[in-house]
Design an enzyme around this catalytic site. Structure first.
Site, mmCIF file in Angstrom:
data_model
loop_
_atom_site.group_PDB
_atom_site.id
_atom_site.type_symbol
_atom_site.label_atom_id
_atom_site.label_comp_id
_atom_site.label_asym_id
_atom_site.label_seq_id
_atom_site.Cartn_x
_atom_site.Cartn_y
_atom_site.Cartn_z
ATOM 1 N N VAL A 61 0.807 -1.224 0.000
ATOM 2 C CA VAL A 61 0.000 0.000 0.000
ATOM 3 C C VAL A 61 0.837 1.271 0.000
ATOM 4 O O VAL A 61 0.295 2.370 -0.144
ATOM 5 C CB VAL A 61 -0.988 0.029 1.190
ATOM 6 C CG1 VAL A 61 -1.979 -1.126 1.094
ATOM 7 C CG2 VAL A 61 -0.251 0.024 2.529
ATOM 8 N N ASN A 87 -7.231 -2.113 5.029
ATOM 9 C CA ASN A 87 -6.945 -2.759 6.310
ATOM 10 C C ASN A 87 -5.465 -2.758 6.686
ATOM 11 O O ASN A 87 -5.131 -2.759 7.870
ATOM 12 C CB ASN A 87 -7.454 -4.208 6.258
ATOM 13 C CG ASN A 87 -6.866 -5.066 7.356
ATOM 14 O OD1 ASN A 87 -7.227 -4.956 8.533
ATOM 15 N ND2 ASN A 87 -5.929 -5.940 6.979
ATOM 16 N N TYR A 152 1.174 6.085 16.439
ATOM 17 C CA TYR A 152 0.092 5.158 16.112
ATOM 18 C C TYR A 152 -1.266 5.844 16.299
ATOM 19 O O TYR A 152 -2.133 5.789 15.415
ATOM 20 C CB TYR A 152 0.187 3.921 17.002
ATOM 21 C CG TYR A 152 -0.817 2.843 16.651
ATOM 22 C CD1 TYR A 152 -0.674 2.079 15.496
ATOM 23 C CD2 TYR A 152 -1.913 2.590 17.480
ATOM 24 C CE1 TYR A 152 -1.593 1.089 15.176
ATOM 25 C CE2 TYR A 152 -2.835 1.602 17.171
ATOM 26 C CZ TYR A 152 -2.672 0.850 16.020
ATOM 27 O OH TYR A 152 -3.589 -0.129 15.694
#
Length: 267
Positions: A61, A87, A152
């Site tokens: 990705v 995902n 994150y």
């Protein structure tokens, strides 16, 4: 039930694979994309037992050309795609002072820009079709703010914001969006995690193992949210409670709860 055409990034393992299994069990056509070619080819047979049209395509990705190649193949095989699941993701843990800029760039490129690339490549196809759906996988971390996970948390919060924006922006095109925000559950996220905190991989594995939900449970609840057209999907009850506390409690009280929870997890 109408047969859907589904593409899932990071679909060769963990939640991505569970989502693929559940979709195939519904009789939907499934394509899994993953940068782990060996793993992708290894799990394909099990998907094909559920849905003969399932196939695998190598896909990183961080390279928009990979996603464009998938889009071209889906157009050729299926004449389009109904649901794209963004995902693929990674984790990084550590204090802001010990998280390098290169680690920030790494996680942003995958967790945020990976979703951006997926939405950018497939939105024109859905617009041309007159319909489509994005299931973007974020995390409860994108709604809360646990310490020592700034990179994150930030990337997952950006995925939430992107999904909310596209939910508004793409509504006139009959394109729906769900953003999935699970808490800890048993998956393989810790395998590629970068951390400056000693033994964090073992701690994460412990938290995941204590979850009442597994990847299959989360996948089923994710597809139910898509069926219902929900924007936010929070599979874990304690996650929904924490989100409500953040939204409605005074910040000082919420912050005290967060720090108490963080301290208990370090023991």
């Amino acid at each position: 039930m109408q047969i859907k055409r589904v593409f899932i990034t990071g679909g060769a393992s963990g939640l991505g694979y569970a989502l693929a299994q559940e979709a195939a069990a519904r009789g939907w056509k499934v394509c899994i994309g993953d940068r782990d070619t060996e793993r992708g080819e290894a799990v394909l047979e099990s998907l094909q037992r559920l849905q003969s049209d399932a196939f695998f395509m190598p896909c990183d990705v961080t390279r928009i050309s990979d996603l464009e190649a998938v889009a071209k193949e889906l157009q050729s095989r299926w004449s389009g795609v109904d649901i794209v699941v963004n995902n693929a993701g990674v984790a990084q843990v550590g204090p802001i002072t010990e998280t390098s800029i290169s680690d920030w760039q790494w996680i942003i490129d995958i967790n945020l820009l990976g979703v951006v690339r997926g939405c950018k490549v497939f939105t024109p196809i859905m617009q041309e079709q007159g319909q489509g759906y994005f299931l973007n996988v974020a995390s409860l971390a994108g709604l809360l703010d646990m310490p020592n996970a700034s990179s994150y948390n930030a990337t997952k919060a950006a995925v939430v914001s992107l999904s909310e924006t596209l939910h508004n922006e793409l509504k006139p095109n009959n394109i729906g969006v769900t953003v999935l925000c699970p808490s800890f559950f048993k998956t393989n996220l810790a395998q590629g995690m970068r951390s400056s905190v000693p033994d964090m991989d073992k701690k994460v594995d412990k938290w995941m193992a204590s979850s009442k939900l597994n990847a299959a449970d989360v996948a089923k609840m994710a597809w139910q949210a898509v069926d219902a057209g929900k924007l936010h999907a929070l599979p874990h009850r304690e996650g929904r409670t924490a989100w409500y506390m953040k939204r409605f409690l005074p910040r000082s009280l919420y912050q005290a709860i967060v720090h108490k929870k963080a301290q208990s997890r370090t023991k």
